[in-house]
Design a protein around this motif. Structure first.
Motif, PDB file in Angstrom:
ATOM      1  N   LYS A   1       7.417   7.387   3.417  1.00 23.73           N
ATOM      2  CA  LYS A   1       6.476   6.562   2.670  1.00 23.73           C
ATOM      3  C   LYS A   1       5.312   7.390   2.137  1.00 23.73           C
ATOM      4  O   LYS A   1       4.822   8.289   2.829  1.00 23.73           O
ATOM      5  CB  LYS A   1       5.887   5.496   3.594  1.00 23.73           C
ATOM      6  N   VAL A   2       4.870   7.067   0.943  1.00 21.67           N
ATOM      7  CA  VAL A   2       3.612   7.618   0.429  1.00 21.67           C
ATOM      8  C   VAL A   2       2.793   6.449  -0.114  1.00 21.67           C
ATOM      9  O   VAL A   2       3.325   5.356  -0.337  1.00 21.67           O
ATOM     10  CB  VAL A   2       3.826   8.664  -0.698  1.00 21.67           C
ATOM     11  N   GLY A   3       1.514   6.686  -0.322  1.00 24.22           N
ATOM     12  CA  GLY A   3       0.645   5.638  -0.848  1.00 24.22           C
ATOM     13  C   GLY A   3       1.052   5.276  -2.272  1.00 24.22           C
ATOM     14  O   GLY A   3       1.528   6.129  -3.027  1.00 24.22           O
ATOM     15  N   VAL A   4       0.842   4.031  -2.618  1.00 26.16           N
ATOM     16  CA  VAL A   4       1.251   3.577  -3.949  1.00 26.16           C
ATOM     17  C   VAL A   4       0.586   4.406  -5.051  1.00 26.16           C
ATOM     18  O   VAL A   4       1.205   4.717  -6.073  1.00 26.16           O
ATOM     19  CB  VAL A   4       1.005   2.052  -4.117  1.00 26.16           C
ATOM     20  N   PHE A   5      -0.659   4.840  -4.802  1.00 30.28           N
ATOM     21  CA  PHE A   5      -1.343   5.640  -5.833  1.00 30.28           C
ATOM     22  C   PHE A   5      -0.890   7.104  -5.808  1.00 30.28           C
ATOM     23  O   PHE A   5      -1.312   7.898  -6.648  1.00 30.28           O
ATOM     24  CB  PHE A   5      -2.863   5.551  -5.675  1.00 30.28           C
ATOM     25  N   SER A   6      -0.076   7.457  -4.828  1.00 36.34           N
ATOM     26  CA  SER A   6       0.536   8.794  -4.813  1.00 36.34           C
ATOM     27  C   SER A   6       1.963   8.715  -5.333  1.00 36.34           C
ATOM     28  O   SER A   6       2.790   9.582  -5.042  1.00 36.34           O
ATOM     29  CB  SER A   6       0.562   9.351  -3.386  1.00 36.34           C
TER      30      SER A   6
ATOM     31  N   ALA B   1       5.692   4.399  -8.695  1.00 32.93           N
ATOM     32  CA  ALA B   1       6.479   3.181  -8.490  1.00 32.93           C
ATOM     33  C   ALA B   1       5.954   2.030  -9.359  1.00 32.93           C
ATOM     34  O   ALA B   1       4.762   1.949  -9.637  1.00 32.93           O
ATOM     35  CB  ALA B   1       6.384   2.775  -7.021  1.00 32.93           C
ATOM     36  N   PRO B   2       6.858   1.144  -9.784  1.00 25.82           N
ATOM     37  CA  PRO B   2       6.433  -0.007 -10.608  1.00 25.82           C
ATOM     38  C   PRO B   2       5.612  -1.049  -9.841  1.00 25.82           C
ATOM     39  O   PRO B   2       4.907  -1.841 -10.459  1.00 25.82           O
ATOM     40  CB  PRO B   2       7.768  -0.639 -11.054  1.00 25.82           C
ATOM     41  N   PHE B   3       5.711  -1.045  -8.515  1.00 27.37           N
ATOM     42  CA  PHE B   3       5.064  -2.109  -7.730  1.00 27.37           C
ATOM     43  C   PHE B   3       3.649  -1.679  -7.362  1.00 27.37           C
ATOM     44  O   PHE B   3       3.423  -1.035  -6.342  1.00 27.37           O
ATOM     45  CB  PHE B   3       5.900  -2.412  -6.480  1.00 27.37           C
ATOM     46  N   ARG B   4       2.698  -2.031  -8.219  1.00 25.19           N
ATOM     47  CA  ARG B   4       1.330  -1.546  -8.103  1.00 25.19           C
ATOM     48  C   ARG B   4       0.377  -2.727  -8.182  1.00 25.19           C
ATOM     49  O   ARG B   4       0.747  -3.773  -8.709  1.00 25.19           O
ATOM     50  CB  ARG B   4       1.011  -0.572  -9.249  1.00 25.19           C
TER      51      ARG B   4
ATOM     52  N   LEU C   1      22.265  11.863 -13.461  1.00 21.88           N
ATOM     53  CA  LEU C   1      21.047  11.733 -12.645  1.00 21.88           C
ATOM     54  C   LEU C   1      21.298  10.900 -11.385  1.00 21.88           C
ATOM     55  O   LEU C   1      20.407  10.756 -10.551  1.00 21.88           O
ATOM     56  CB  LEU C   1      19.927  11.084 -13.467  1.00 21.88           C
ATOM     57  N   ASP C   2      22.479  10.331 -11.262  1.00 27.27           N
ATOM     58  CA  ASP C   2      22.853   9.458 -10.140  1.00 27.27           C
ATOM     59  C   ASP C   2      21.880   8.278  -9.971  1.00 27.27           C
ATOM     60  O   ASP C   2      20.888   8.375  -9.238  1.00 27.27           O
ATOM     61  CB  ASP C   2      22.943  10.253  -8.833  1.00 27.27           C
ATOM     62  N   PRO C   3      22.163   7.165 -10.648  1.00 24.26           N
ATOM     63  CA  PRO C   3      21.231   6.042 -10.611  1.00 24.26           C
ATOM     64  C   PRO C   3      21.267   5.221  -9.317  1.00 24.26           C
ATOM     65  O   PRO C   3      20.466   4.303  -9.150  1.00 24.26           O
ATOM     66  CB  PRO C   3      21.705   5.166 -11.787  1.00 24.26           C
ATOM     67  N   ARG C   4      22.160   5.597  -8.384  1.00 17.48           N
ATOM     68  CA  ARG C   4      22.251   4.776  -7.171  1.00 17.48           C
ATOM     69  C   ARG C   4      20.938   4.814  -6.381  1.00 17.48           C
ATOM     70  O   ARG C   4      20.225   5.813  -6.421  1.00 17.48           O
ATOM     71  CB  ARG C   4      23.381   5.285  -6.272  1.00 17.48           C
ATOM     72  N   PRO C   5      20.652   3.748  -5.630  1.00 21.28           N
ATOM     73  CA  PRO C   5      19.468   3.786  -4.772  1.00 21.28           C
ATOM     74  C   PRO C   5      19.558   4.991  -3.829  1.00 21.28           C
ATOM     75  O   PRO C   5      20.651   5.331  -3.365  1.00 21.28           O
ATOM     76  CB  PRO C   5      19.531   2.477  -3.981  1.00 21.28           C
TER      77      PRO C   5
ATOM     78  N   ALA D   1       0.826  -1.213   0.000  1.00 22.42           N
ATOM     79  CA  ALA D   1       0.000   0.000   0.000  1.00 22.42           C
ATOM     80  C   ALA D   1       0.859   1.262   0.000  1.00 22.42           C
ATOM     81  O   ALA D   1       0.459   2.290  -0.531  1.00 22.42           O
ATOM     82  CB  ALA D   1      -0.934   0.001   1.209  1.00 22.42           C
ATOM     83  N   THR D   2       2.037   1.177   0.605  1.00 28.63           N
ATOM     84  CA  THR D   2       2.904   2.351   0.637  1.00 28.63           C
ATOM     85  C   THR D   2       4.256   2.025   0.003  1.00 28.63           C
ATOM     86  O   THR D   2       4.694   0.876   0.006  1.00 28.63           O
ATOM     87  CB  THR D   2       3.143   2.852   2.082  1.00 28.63           C
ATOM     88  N   VAL D   3       4.886   3.061  -0.543  1.00 30.70           N
ATOM     89  CA  VAL D   3       6.203   2.914  -1.162  1.00 30.70           C
ATOM     90  C   VAL D   3       7.084   4.065  -0.692  1.00 30.70           C
ATOM     91  O   VAL D   3       6.593   5.066  -0.171  1.00 30.70           O
ATOM     92  CB  VAL D   3       6.110   2.923  -2.712  1.00 30.70           C
ATOM     93  N   LYS D   4       8.406   3.902  -0.902  1.00 30.82           N
ATOM     94  CA  LYS D   4       9.364   4.948  -0.509  1.00 30.82           C
ATOM     95  C   LYS D   4       9.977   5.518  -1.776  1.00 30.82           C
ATOM     96  O   LYS D   4      10.947   4.970  -2.285  1.00 30.82           O
ATOM     97  CB  LYS D   4      10.456   4.342   0.363  1.00 30.82           C
ATOM     98  N   PRO D   5       9.428   6.603  -2.300  1.00 28.17           N
ATOM     99  CA  PRO D   5       9.948   7.119  -3.573  1.00 28.17           C
ATOM    100  C   PRO D   5      11.379   7.655  -3.428  1.00 28.17           C
ATOM    101  O   PRO D   5      11.715   8.251  -2.396  1.00 28.17           O
ATOM    102  CB  PRO D   5       8.999   8.272  -3.927  1.00 28.17           C
ATOM    103  N   PRO D   6      12.212   7.449  -4.466  1.00 31.50           N
ATOM    104  CA  PRO D   6      13.586   7.963  -4.435  1.00 31.50           C
ATOM    105  C   PRO D   6      13.622   9.472  -4.196  1.00 31.50           C
ATOM    106  O   PRO D   6      14.542   9.997  -3.575  1.00 31.50           O
ATOM    107  CB  PRO D   6      14.131   7.633  -5.830  1.00 31.50           C
TER     108      PRO D   6
END
Ligand code: SAH
Length: 237
Positions: free
Chosen positions: A87-92, A95-98, A195-199, A75-80
């Motif tokens: 954490k924000v909601g997946v629909f906010s 993120a690919p994990f939906r 863009l610095d691709p690191r996590p 339900a929640t993800v941690k956007p880069p």
């Protein structure tokens, strides 16, 4: 309404310089040197489906996050963009994990052609993995899709792209060697790395790691030195 399964047929697949998830820009249009194509599937489309498309500079690509589709979602993800901490909601988030692993990217339409019995649409600025199944294409319509006054929350601004990238001598030699087949390779690597691709969680800490990513068929190795990225080797696979 009770739950219902929907099955869709891909209209085509993406050919992309991005061969693995690491290094792919986190949104479309961040890397203008990123050029790929969509190869249409004759079973579900034909050249008539594209009539008039050259009138549009940009296209929406609706696609499946196929490489991670079986990894589930929460339900929640941690956007880069929030440093990978909040954490924000997946629909906010994008993120690919939906619940349904569907992505949308507005990319630049360059041209389309029939080639070797295939229909290829060349696109620029993609954020798509090689082999991504495409579910639909729609023209980008500026009066409806561009909303300059919209609030963008935690993603209001473009991410930083000011990290300095330098290349070892041996890498510069490889660029010269492969110039004919990959004229924009240096530009692509530079744009991806600025863009610095690191996590996100890696970025603040001391980082001695040697990183590797694959672009086209090249292994690109790099490390972080203070405030710059140094590309240490570039090897064809
Ligand atoms: N513009 C899209 C995608 C944003 S997420 C949207 O907003 O819906 C972008 C990330 O998706 C990329 O950094 C890459 O790691 C990942 N990605 C791209 N294609 C993918 C695929 N086919 N399967 C899984 N992940 C993919």
């Amino acid at each position: 309404m009770s739950s219902q399964k929907i099955s869709l047929n891909p209209i085509g697949f993406v050919n992309s310089p991005y061969k693995q998830k690491f290094g792919i820009p986190r949104q479309a249009n961040l890397v203008s040197a990123g050029v790929g194509s969509i190869e249409l599937n004759e079973e579900h489309t034909d050249i008539n489906c594209l009539r008039g498309i050259e009138q549009f500079s940009h296209l929406w690509v609706v696609f499946l996050f196929h490489a991670t589709a079986n990894r589930g979602w929460s339900a929640t993800v941690k956007p880069p963009r929030l440093g990978g901490k909040e954490k924000v909601g997946v629909f906010s988030s994008r993120a690919p994990f939906r619940p349904n692993p569907i992505g949308i990217s507005a990319v630049e339409y360059i041209k389309h052609q029939e080639y070797d019995g295939k229909i290829l649409i060349t696109i620029r600025g993609l954020d798509l993995l090689d082999g991504t199944p495409v579910l639909d294409l729609k023209p980008y319509i500026a009066y409806a899709d561009s909303l300059p006054d919209a609030s963008g929350g935690y993603a209001a601004e473009k991410p930083n792209d000011d990290l300095f990238v330098e290349f070892a001598k041996a890498v510069e030699k490889q660029f010269t060697l492969h110039k004919a087949n990959y004229p924009n390779l240096k530009e692509l690597i530079t744009q991806v790395l600025t863009l610095d691709p690191r996590p996100a969680w890696k970025i603040k800490s001391q980082d001695d790691k040697q990183y590797g990513m694959t672009l086209y068929n090249f292994n690109v190795n790099f490390r972080i030195e203070k405030n710059k990225i140094r590309v240490t080797s570039l090897l064809p696979e």
